[in-house]
Scaffold this motif. Structure first.
Motif, short mmCIF file in Angstrom:
data_model
loop_
_atom_site.label_atom_id
_atom_site.label_comp_id
_atom_site.label_asym_id
_atom_site.label_seq_id
_atom_site.Cartn_x
_atom_site.Cartn_y
_atom_site.Cartn_z
N VAL A 97 39.55 7.39 14.50
CA VAL A 97 38.70 7.80 13.38
C VAL A 97 37.56 8.62 13.95
CG1 VAL A 97 37.27 7.01 11.47
CG2 VAL A 97 39.25 5.65 12.19
N CYS A 98 37.43 9.85 13.47
CA CYS A 98 36.35 10.70 13.97
C CYS A 98 35.03 10.20 13.40
CB CYS A 98 36.58 12.16 13.58
SG CYS A 98 35.23 13.21 14.17
N THR A 99 34.13 9.89 14.31
CA THR A 99 32.80 9.43 13.89
C THR A 99 31.72 10.35 14.44
OG1 THR A 99 32.82 7.88 15.76
CG2 THR A 99 33.45 7.00 13.61
N ASN A 100 32.11 11.59 14.75
CA ASN A 100 31.09 12.57 15.10
C ASN A 100 30.32 12.95 13.84
OD1 ASN A 100 31.86 14.69 17.96
ND2 ASN A 100 31.23 12.59 17.80
N THR A 101 29.28 13.74 14.03
CA THR A 101 28.29 13.88 12.98
C THR A 101 28.86 14.22 11.60
OG1 THR A 101 26.81 14.67 14.70
CG2 THR A 101 26.10 14.99 12.42
N LEU A 102 29.66 15.29 11.53
CA LEU A 102 30.09 15.73 10.20
C LEU A 102 31.01 14.70 9.55
CD1 LEU A 102 29.86 17.81 8.05
CD2 LEU A 102 31.73 19.06 9.09
N CYS A 103 32.01 14.25 10.31
CA CYS A 103 32.91 13.24 9.75
C CYS A 103 32.14 11.96 9.41
CB CYS A 103 34.04 12.92 10.72
SG CYS A 103 35.32 14.19 10.76
N ALA A 104 31.20 11.59 10.26
CA ALA A 104 30.44 10.35 10.02
C ALA A 104 29.73 10.40 8.68
CB ALA A 104 29.44 10.12 11.15
N GLU A 138 35.93 11.45 19.16
CA GLU A 138 34.96 12.54 19.02
C GLU A 138 35.56 13.65 18.17
OE1 GLU A 138 32.05 11.89 20.17
OE2 GLU A 138 32.71 10.09 21.21
N CYS A 139 34.75 14.67 17.91
CA CYS A 139 35.17 15.78 17.05
C CYS A 139 36.49 16.38 17.51
CB CYS A 139 34.08 16.85 17.06
SG CYS A 139 34.52 18.30 16.08
N ASN A 140 37.42 16.53 16.56
CA ASN A 140 38.72 17.12 16.88
C ASN A 140 38.86 18.52 16.31
OD1 ASN A 140 41.25 15.54 18.18
ND2 ASN A 140 39.54 14.21 17.72
N ALA A 141 37.74 19.18 16.14
CA ALA A 141 37.73 20.58 15.68
C ALA A 141 38.43 20.72 14.34
CB ALA A 141 38.36 21.49 16.72
N ALA A 142 38.28 19.72 13.50
CA ALA A 142 38.87 19.77 12.16
C ALA A 142 37.79 19.45 11.14
CB ALA A 142 40.02 18.80 12.04
N CYS A 143 36.57 19.88 11.46
CA CYS A 143 35.42 19.47 10.63
C CYS A 143 35.57 19.95 9.19
CB CYS A 143 34.13 20.02 11.22
SG CYS A 143 33.99 19.78 12.99
N ASP A 144 36.32 21.06 8.99
CA ASP A 144 36.48 21.54 7.61
C ASP A 144 37.39 20.64 6.79
OD1 ASP A 144 38.29 22.48 9.46
OD2 ASP A 144 38.61 24.41 8.52
S1 FES Z 1 33.17 16.05 13.27
FE1 FES Z 1 35.12 15.17 12.82
S2 FES Z 1 36.51 16.78 13.25
FE2 FES Z 1 34.59 17.63 13.74
#
Ligand code: FES
Length: 277
Positions: A97-104, A138-144
């Motif tokens: 589960v992406c918990t980097n900033t945008l996904c979080a 971490e971010c998987n470059a799929a923030c969109d």
């Molecule tokens: S922050 Fe989740 S894919 Fe970039």
């Protein structure tokens, strides 16, 4: 207390059974032959041993060291640096589960918390049936497509806690699940073998290409000298990227219903002009 904590030397790692070792050596030599310098083959070789046991064991690291004439310390330093190498047995499906900033902020934290409770496991732990290992990534470059869940590094876009719980239930029950884009899902060991550089020979696997959204492709179009389309920000669930494109794969049944992921329905984003206003 472990031998390392006591300062005692570790016993040598046990070797693979002879037939397994012979098979891995044959595959390993194919990998090494791809590189002018054999030590460059370490990363795919670690994927190869991960494909054998589902994680990188001491036996696997000793095998890599042996084949590449490196020390086990050198191999261990690499294997412990990259998070894609697991150091303990893991489930058939690694659910990240992406918990980097945008996904979080778009719901990734809530998804991770609810999955922990639903599965009864913590970060980096595996369910009792050996099916699912949960981890935050971490971010998987799929923030969109946030919030994003990855299963064995395949994308499940625009998730909600409900859709993510449905996804892990299906995985544990052995029901077929389909990623939003990319290749069909396979087990963790099968994925590791593909990452080692061996072809994915499943029907349809090669034809399945990624379905990057327009925002992800804007830079590529510019680099090719193409005119990028007008920049338009759609309210979530109404953009063309949310609908199947001709020739693309359809949205996964495990995508969250789009209307539930609108973050602020009272203030939907509208078209953006060239000045970004
Ligand atoms: S922050 Fe989740 S894919 Fe970039």
């Amino acid at each position: 207390m472990t031998d390392i904590q006591l300062g005692m030397p570790q016993l040598p790692a046990p070797d693979y059974p002879a037939d397994v070792r012979a098979r891995l050596e044959a595959d390993g030599k194919q990998i090494v032959a791809r590189y002018p310098d054999s030590r460059s083959a370490l990363l795919p070789l670690l994927h190869l041993v991960q494909a054998e046991e589902g994680f990188v064991s001491r036996t696997g690291m000793a095998f890599c060291a042996d084949l590449l004439e490196l020390t086990t310390a050198e191999v261990t330093a690499v294997a412990t640096f990259y998070s894609m190498y697991r150091r303990k047995p893991s489930g058939d499906y690694q659910v990240g589960v992406c918990t980097n900033t945008l996904c979080a902020v778009m719901g990734g934290d809530a998804i991770f918390d609810e999955l922990k409770e639903h599965l009864g496991v913590g970060n980096n732990e595996t369910t009792d049936d050996g099916k699912v290992t949960l981890e935050h990534i971490e971010c998987n470059a799929a923030c969109d497509f946030a919030p994003v869940v990855m299963v064995n590094w395949e994308f499940f876009d625009n998730q909600t806690p409900e859709s993510a719980k449905r996804l892990v239930d299906d995985l544990r029950a052995g029901r077929q699940v389909e990623p939003t884009r990319g290749a069909p899902l396979c087990t963790y060991k099968e994925t590791a073998r593909i990452l080692a550089g061996f072809p994915d020979e499943r029907p349809g696997a090669v034809a399945a290409t990624g379905g990057a959204g327009p925002a992800s492709l804007a830079g590529l179009r510019l680099a090719r000298g193409e005119t990028p389309g007008a920049r338009v920000v759609h309210p979530r669930g109404e953009g063309p990227q949310d609908r199947p494109q001709p020739g693309s794969r359809h949205l996964s049944s495990h995508d969250a219903p789009q209307q539930t992921s609108a973050s602020d329905p009272e203030h939907p984003a509208g078209p953006v002009n060239e000045e970004g206003e």
